[in-house]
Design an enzyme around this catalytic site. Structure first.
Site, PDB file in Angstrom:
ATOM      1  N   GLU A   5       2.068 -54.136  94.917  1.00  0.00           N
ATOM      2  CA  GLU A   5       1.427 -54.122  93.599  1.00  0.00           C
ATOM      3  C   GLU A   5       0.891 -55.509  93.294  1.00  0.00           C
ATOM      4  O   GLU A   5       1.625 -56.385  92.862  1.00  0.00           O
ATOM      5  CB  GLU A   5       2.401 -53.634  92.527  1.00  0.00           C
ATOM      6  CG  GLU A   5       2.701 -52.167  92.698  1.00  0.00           C
ATOM      7  CD  GLU A   5       2.961 -51.433  91.376  1.00  0.00           C
ATOM      8  OE1 GLU A   5       2.897 -52.042  90.304  1.00  0.00           O
ATOM      9  OE2 GLU A   5       3.209 -50.222  91.443  1.00  0.00           O
ATOM     10  N   ASP A  47      -1.366 -45.592  89.892  1.00  0.00           N
ATOM     11  CA  ASP A  47      -0.905 -46.676  89.034  1.00  0.00           C
ATOM     12  C   ASP A  47      -1.189 -46.301  87.586  1.00  0.00           C
ATOM     13  O   ASP A  47      -2.297 -45.865  87.270  1.00  0.00           O
ATOM     14  CB  ASP A  47      -1.573 -47.999  89.400  1.00  0.00           C
ATOM     15  CG  ASP A  47      -0.753 -49.164  88.889  1.00  0.00           C
ATOM     16  OD1 ASP A  47       0.457 -49.206  89.164  1.00  0.00           O
ATOM     17  OD2 ASP A  47      -1.309 -50.026  88.175  1.00  0.00           O
ATOM     18  N   PHE A  69      10.631 -40.189  81.445  1.00  0.00           N
ATOM     19  CA  PHE A  69      11.011 -41.493  81.987  1.00  0.00           C
ATOM     20  C   PHE A  69      10.199 -42.557  81.258  1.00  0.00           C
ATOM     21  O   PHE A  69       9.312 -42.237  80.451  1.00  0.00           O
ATOM     22  CB  PHE A  69      10.757 -41.534  83.500  1.00  0.00           C
ATOM     23  CG  PHE A  69       9.294 -41.519  83.871  1.00  0.00           C
ATOM     24  CD1 PHE A  69       8.587 -40.333  83.893  1.00  0.00           C
ATOM     25  CD2 PHE A  69       8.613 -42.695  84.180  1.00  0.00           C
ATOM     26  CE1 PHE A  69       7.233 -40.304  84.215  1.00  0.00           C
ATOM     27  CE2 PHE A  69       7.267 -42.677  84.513  1.00  0.00           C
ATOM     28  CZ  PHE A  69       6.578 -41.480  84.527  1.00  0.00           C
ATOM     29  N   LYS A  71       4.285 -31.615  79.088  1.00  0.00           N
ATOM     30  CA  LYS A  71       3.713 -32.965  79.242  1.00  0.00           C
ATOM     31  C   LYS A  71       2.412 -32.901  80.030  1.00  0.00           C
ATOM     32  O   LYS A  71       1.452 -33.600  79.728  1.00  0.00           O
ATOM     33  CB  LYS A  71       4.736 -33.898  79.919  1.00  0.00           C
ATOM     34  CG  LYS A  71       4.222 -35.327  80.075  1.00  0.00           C
ATOM     35  CD  LYS A  71       5.248 -36.277  80.682  1.00  0.00           C
ATOM     36  CE  LYS A  71       4.605 -37.625  80.991  1.00  0.00           C
ATOM     37  NZ  LYS A  71       5.521 -38.559  81.653  1.00  0.00           N
TER      38      LYS A  71
END
Ligand code: ITT
Length: 196
Positions: free
Chosen positions: A43, A72, A151, A174
């Site tokens: 990253e 990402d 999360f 979701k």
């Protein structure tokens, strides 16, 4: 471009099982088989989710040579000029949801958005191809995670037109709103349109 991929398994390089479970549910709707691999993703520090996702995808591909996705994502808070954005992972690990709520204690403007960039790479491509998804919403005043499913920042993010935070939703719910679901749906449509 001729793809040999159709009907084969693709891989999602991530260390986050929740991200994988959300993505798998979307892809299964399109009959795309996906496996999770935990290759070390690189990253890079960048302001651009797209740059981060592309670089990680190439890095992951070099390790395993498999057709793969890297995703990402980030949370962009309007009153904080887009912070934490590309630094979401670090901010979550350090100050967490409580820290972010504290930063915004006296802030009336609660507008925020999640963005996701899915980068796909395989031997048929010269460079990773990216698909973006976004969802607008607001940061709640307190943690809301009854029957917690999610999360990360899910307990403090409520998408527009919903009474529930992401953490109060099942994966299926979701996925009706999320940045990730939107990006993965775009990917799936492109992938299904490939010629064999
Ligand atoms: P990878 O191994 O795939 O990199 P990650 O958890 O580091 O997994 P990202 O870099 O994509 O995931 O996301 C950065 C952070 O943003 C992540 O740690 C979460 O805290 C937060 N985040 C991303 N997507 C989210 C979502 O759908 N709900 C809540 N928080 C999310």
């Amino acid at each position: 471009m001729s793809f040999q991929l159709k009907g084969k398994v693709i891989f999602f390089a991530t260390n986050n099982i929740n991200k994988f479970n959300e993505a798998r549910r979307i892809l299964s709707r399109y009959k795309i088989a996906v496996g999770m691999i935990r290759v070390k993703t690189l990253e890079i520090q960048s302001e651009s989710l797209e740059e981060i996702a592309k670089t990680s995808a190439i890095h992951a591909y070099k390790q395993c040579g498999l057709p793969l996705i890297v995703e990402d994502a980030g949370l962009f808070v309007e009153a904080l000029s887009g912070f934490p954005g590309p630094y979401s992972s670090y901010v979550y690990k350090t100050i967490g949801n409580e820290g972010l709520l504290e930063l915004m204690e006296k802030t009336a403007n609660r507008q925020a958005k999640f963005q996701s960039v899915v980068a796909f790479f395989s031997e048929e491509l010269d460079a990773p191809i990216c698909f973006k998804g976004e969802v607008a919403g607001e940061i709640t005043k307190e943690l809301r995670r009854e029957s917690y499913h999610g999360f990360g920042f899910d307990p403090i993010f409520k998408p527009a037109n919903s009474q529930k935070t992401f953490a109060e939703m099942s994966i299926a719910e979701k996925n009706k709103y999320s940045h990730r679901a939107r990006a993965f749906r775009k990917f799936a449509k492109w992938y299904k349109s490939l010629k064999v």
